[in-house]
Design a protein around this motif. Structure first.
Motif, PDB file in Angstrom:
ATOM      1  N   GLU A 184      34.002  42.803 -57.539  1.00  0.00           N
ATOM      2  CA  GLU A 184      33.840  42.706 -56.048  1.00  0.00           C
ATOM      3  C   GLU A 184      32.495  42.455 -56.247  1.00  0.00           C
ATOM      4  OE1 GLU A 184      36.100  42.951 -53.933  1.00  0.00           O
ATOM      5  OE2 GLU A 184      37.563  43.476 -55.426  1.00  0.00           O
ATOM      6  N   THR A 185      31.489  42.686 -56.897  1.00  0.00           N
ATOM      7  CA  THR A 185      30.186  42.196 -56.650  1.00  0.00           C
ATOM      8  C   THR A 185      29.909  40.484 -56.602  1.00  0.00           C
ATOM      9  OG1 THR A 185      29.375  44.324 -57.326  1.00  0.00           O
ATOM     10  CG2 THR A 185      27.739  42.732 -57.368  1.00  0.00           C
ATOM     11  N   ALA A 186      30.643  40.142 -57.813  1.00  0.00           N
ATOM     12  CA  ALA A 186      30.600  38.638 -57.930  1.00  0.00           C
ATOM     13  C   ALA A 186      31.193  37.922 -56.902  1.00  0.00           C
ATOM     14  CB  ALA A 186      31.222  38.532 -59.583  1.00  0.00           C
ATOM     15  N   VAL A 187      32.366  38.431 -56.420  1.00  0.00           N
ATOM     16  CA  VAL A 187      33.020  37.567 -55.387  1.00  0.00           C
ATOM     17  C   VAL A 187      32.149  37.771 -54.051  1.00  0.00           C
ATOM     18  CG1 VAL A 187      35.006  37.560 -53.730  1.00  0.00           C
ATOM     19  CG2 VAL A 187      35.355  37.871 -56.137  1.00  0.00           C
ATOM     20  N   ALA A 188      31.688  38.984 -53.857  1.00  0.00           N
ATOM     21  CA  ALA A 188      30.664  39.215 -52.232  1.00  0.00           C
ATOM     22  C   ALA A 188      29.363  38.163 -52.558  1.00  0.00           C
ATOM     23  CB  ALA A 188      30.523  40.679 -52.506  1.00  0.00           C
ATOM     24  N   GLU A 199      38.785  33.505 -58.071  1.00  0.00           N
ATOM     25  CA  GLU A 199      39.469  34.327 -57.045  1.00  0.00           C
ATOM     26  C   GLU A 199      39.116  33.365 -55.710  1.00  0.00           C
ATOM     27  OE1 GLU A 199      41.257  36.699 -57.034  1.00  0.00           O
ATOM     28  OE2 GLU A 199      41.007  37.598 -55.112  1.00  0.00           O
ATOM     29  N   MET A 200      38.008  32.667 -55.560  1.00  0.00           N
ATOM     30  CA  MET A 200      37.864  32.002 -54.247  1.00  0.00           C
ATOM     31  C   MET A 200      38.856  30.790 -54.248  1.00  0.00           C
ATOM     32  SD  MET A 200      33.502  31.708 -53.566  1.00  0.00           S
ATOM     33  CE  MET A 200      33.177  31.349 -55.291  1.00  0.00           C
ATOM     34  N   ILE A 201      39.109  30.253 -55.308  1.00  0.00           N
ATOM     35  CA  ILE A 201      40.182  29.262 -55.410  1.00  0.00           C
ATOM     36  C   ILE A 201      41.633  29.827 -54.852  1.00  0.00           C
ATOM     37  CG2 ILE A 201      41.684  27.812 -57.069  1.00  0.00           C
ATOM     38  CD1 ILE A 201      39.229  26.309 -56.108  1.00  0.00           C
ATOM     39  N   HIS A 202      41.780  31.004 -55.520  1.00  0.00           N
ATOM     40  CA  HIS A 202      43.014  31.659 -55.466  1.00  0.00           C
ATOM     41  C   HIS A 202      43.116  32.197 -53.898  1.00  0.00           C
ATOM     42  CE1 HIS A 202      46.550  34.695 -55.509  1.00  0.00           C
ATOM     43  NE2 HIS A 202      45.677  35.533 -55.173  1.00  0.00           N
ATOM     44  N   CYS A 203      42.002  32.593 -53.079  1.00  0.00           N
ATOM     45  CA  CYS A 203      41.984  33.113 -52.009  1.00  0.00           C
ATOM     46  C   CYS A 203      42.171  31.672 -50.908  1.00  0.00           C
ATOM     47  CB  CYS A 203      40.786  33.536 -51.395  1.00  0.00           C
ATOM     48  SG  CYS A 203      40.461  35.499 -52.149  1.00  0.00           S
ATOM     49  N   ALA A 204      41.595  30.795 -51.267  1.00  0.00           N
ATOM     50  CA  ALA A 204      41.502  29.409 -50.552  1.00  0.00           C
ATOM     51  C   ALA A 204      43.025  28.926 -50.447  1.00  0.00           C
ATOM     52  CB  ALA A 204      40.750  28.272 -51.230  1.00  0.00           C
ATOM     53  N   HIS A 232      34.451  35.455 -45.452  1.00  0.00           N
ATOM     54  CA  HIS A 232      34.558  36.919 -45.637  1.00  0.00           C
ATOM     55  C   HIS A 232      35.756  37.267 -45.614  1.00  0.00           C
ATOM     56  CE1 HIS A 232      33.761  41.114 -45.033  1.00  0.00           C
ATOM     57  NE2 HIS A 232      33.064  41.104 -46.159  1.00  0.00           N
ATOM     58  N   TYR A 233      36.251  37.203 -44.310  1.00  0.00           N
ATOM     59  CA  TYR A 233      37.828  37.766 -44.066  1.00  0.00           C
ATOM     60  C   TYR A 233      38.445  37.072 -45.001  1.00  0.00           C
ATOM     61  CZ  TYR A 233      41.584  38.905 -40.869  1.00  0.00           C
ATOM     62  OH  TYR A 233      42.629  39.373 -40.146  1.00  0.00           O
ATOM     63  N   ALA A 234      38.702  36.031 -45.478  1.00  0.00           N
ATOM     64  CA  ALA A 234      39.650  35.543 -46.447  1.00  0.00           C
ATOM     65  C   ALA A 234      39.359  35.919 -47.915  1.00  0.00           C
ATOM     66  CB  ALA A 234      39.646  34.021 -46.397  1.00  0.00           C
ATOM     67  N   THR A 235      38.297  36.742 -48.076  1.00  0.00           N
ATOM     68  CA  THR A 235      38.125  37.159 -49.272  1.00  0.00           C
ATOM     69  C   THR A 235      37.844  38.628 -49.737  1.00  0.00           C
ATOM     70  OG1 THR A 235      35.786  36.810 -48.973  1.00  0.00           O
ATOM     71  CG2 THR A 235      37.189  35.042 -50.248  1.00  0.00           C
ATOM     72  N   ALA A 236      37.857  39.410 -48.469  1.00  0.00           N
ATOM     73  CA  ALA A 236      37.686  40.653 -48.722  1.00  0.00           C
ATOM     74  C   ALA A 236      38.131  41.412 -47.290  1.00  0.00           C
ATOM     75  CB  ALA A 236      35.966  40.726 -48.469  1.00  0.00           C
ATOM     76  N   PRO A 237      38.906  42.752 -47.627  1.00  0.00           N
ATOM     77  CA  PRO A 237      39.053  43.368 -48.973  1.00  0.00           C
ATOM     78  C   PRO A 237      40.012  42.459 -49.626  1.00  0.00           C
ATOM     79  CG  PRO A 237      40.272  44.571 -47.347  1.00  0.00           C
ATOM     80  CD  PRO A 237      39.573  43.593 -46.491  1.00  0.00           C
ATOM     81  N   GLY A 238      40.154  42.250 -50.940  1.00  0.00           N
ATOM     82  CA  GLY A 238      40.727  41.688 -51.855  1.00  0.00           C
ATOM     83  C   GLY A 238      42.091  42.224 -51.752  1.00  0.00           C
ATOM     84  N   GLY A 239      43.013  41.403 -52.711  1.00  0.00           N
ATOM     85  CA  GLY A 239      44.198  41.919 -53.085  1.00  0.00           C
ATOM     86  C   GLY A 239      43.998  42.720 -54.340  1.00  0.00           C
ATOM     87  N   GLU A 299      30.541  25.192 -56.769  1.00  0.00           N
ATOM     88  CA  GLU A 299      29.076  25.410 -56.627  1.00  0.00           C
ATOM     89  C   GLU A 299      28.754  26.478 -57.523  1.00  0.00           C
ATOM     90  OE1 GLU A 299      27.696  25.127 -52.391  1.00  0.00           O
ATOM     91  OE2 GLU A 299      25.915  26.096 -53.083  1.00  0.00           O
ATOM     92  N   THR A 300      29.540  27.698 -57.408  1.00  0.00           N
ATOM     93  CA  THR A 300      29.152  28.787 -58.095  1.00  0.00           C
ATOM     94  C   THR A 300      29.011  28.769 -59.202  1.00  0.00           C
ATOM     95  OG1 THR A 300      30.426  30.081 -55.957  1.00  0.00           O
ATOM     96  CG2 THR A 300      29.961  31.228 -58.325  1.00  0.00           C
TER      97      THR A 300
END
Lengths: 293, 293
Positions: B8-12, B72-77, B34-41, B121-122
């Motif tokens: 969670e910290t890494a994603v945030a 996780e960002m790719i998955h959320c995208a 933020h909305y697309a990535t938190a709270p996550g699944g 970028e990350t």
């Protein structure tokens, strides 16, 4: 090999990797990647990138080629997504049906996504040659493409009721020109920072020129719908300064661009290139074509 | 720090960079990231990635964190774009309105694009620490995201009248699980190739489990629309093997997954993790819930 052939070859080779020759891959999406990137427009951004790389010595041509292809793929992806029904809803791009018209809306979303990914993959593939340059190229391209300062941010401003105009313009049009000059320098092993201003000024000039074309030309000449800024209530230099005002502003900006070129081997040729673009960008306006003046 | 807090910290932190605290950036798009990535699944993919990295020694924790966040960002995208009206037209995701419903369709397209860019970028940001690992991580993530073999290709198959089912499944669901195991290994300085099979098998298991859930559960339980495969005529293991057949297939695949784990320090713990997922994935089916059986 001439500059134009070099760029076309680099783009075609990078896209071919995404098309996955011989592998089991969805054929329409593979075709859409090609359709979205060829034949190209003026290839202005990769031409600037290559010109800067050459002015800086171009000692890793494969890295410059990858950088040029990556930048152009991001630009093409942005056109595909900008044309979608939820943005400009454009039927025509570069004189042919837009990707979502020619294929479908799902395939246009996916073609844009795939081109974005392919851009970064194309750069990463060169890492064996020059790992530090490649890492910097990826960072620079990402920052000028995404959030908070890239072309995605630029588009994002159009969903706001209060717009920071300077941030909007730098992100929307400036970002990929800044990427072009900086990535050209990085690809040739130079510092990117001194090349910021040239990119930013070319971007500004391009924005003013685009505003002029949008206001003055029709769809047949543009190869895309005209009068879009007026229609969507977007800020436009012609509305702000009038046609002649916008033209002199364009000339001032390009003069500043030339003055900003960092000293390097190919400085004179680079200035010549900007002058050439200046002529191409400046619309020839006969008094009868000037609306409201 | 527990695994879940670490993810969670890494994603945030990665998303916060894209939101550009203090910079002039379009506020709604920043909020949508933020909305697309938190709270996550369940954060299954980054959990697998981290578990593999830890099983391999996790000697560069910052690189593992970046890899987990990027994946996780790719998955959320992909969820944001898949929910768009031109694909699943889903109103609900993770029990709340989908991004295009909560914000708008343009902002959903841009949020997805921005998250894709931010993922790369990350990773690139960690290049100073471990340039070779980062270059490999970017290549692996790109190949499992875009064309010709990533999740974009998987979605692309849904626009074809003739589908290569094995390529479709591996790209659509398998790709990001293969990325998870391979990126975990790469982040910890290990070869990625031996980790392919574990990822591929977890992906298969997940697909079968998803098919079961889609066929058996309702929207309230799923947190997203149910019966979508049937509705869109998509291939589904339940249609093919029946409910009990699909459940035994799921168990076989997970057994194979455990058997495929390469020998490494954390082998036993990793097998335990897969067993735990196996239990979580396998639906508890009472006879009355089995349609048509």
């Amino acid at each position: 090999m001439g500059l134009s052939t070099r760029i076309e070859t680099a783009v075609a080779e990078a896209v071919a990797v995404g098309q996955g020759a011989g592998r089991a891959t969805p054929p329409k999406l593979a075709e859409a990647l090609h359709y979205a990137t060829a034949p190209g427009g003026a290839r202005i951004r990769p031409t600037i990138l290559m010109s800067v790389a050459m002015a800086c010595g171009d000692d890793r041509p494969a890295v410059s080629n990858a950088a040029a292809a990556a930048l152009e793929m991001i630009h093409c992806a942005s056109l595909v997504h900008d044309d979608l029904p939820c943005f400009d809803d454009a039927d025509v791009r570069r004189g042919k049906p837009s990707v979502h018209r020619a294929y479908s809306e799902p395939l246009a979303v996916l073609a844009g996504d795939s081109l974005i990914v392919l851009a970064f993959e194309t750069l990463a593939r060169q890492s064996g040659q020059a790992p530090e340059r490649v890492a910097q190229l990826i960072m620079t391209l990402a920052q000028r493409t995404g959030m908070p300062g890239g072309i995605c941010a630029g588009q994002g401003w159009e969903s706001e009721s209060e717009v920071d105009l300077s941030a909007y313009h730098q992100a929307k049009t400036g970002a990929l020109f800044i990427a072009a000059t900086q990535m050209g320098a990085i690809a040739a092993g130079q510092e990117s920072e001194p090349w910021f201003e040239l990119g930013a000024r070319i971007g500004e000039a391009f924005q003013v020129a685009d505003d002029l074309r949008d206001a003055l030309y029709d769809e047949a000449t543009l190869g895309k719908p005209a009068g879009q800024d007026d229609l969507h209530g977007r800020p436009n230099a012609v509305t702000e300064f009038g046609v002649q005002g916008a033209i002199s502003r364009l000339k001032d900006i390009l003069g500043g661009a030339i003055a900003s070129i960092p000293s390097c081997r190919g400085e004179a040729q680079l200035a010549e290139m900007v002058r050439m673009y200046a002529e191409r960008l400046t619309p020839v306006v006969s008094p009868s074509r000037v609306p409201g003046e």
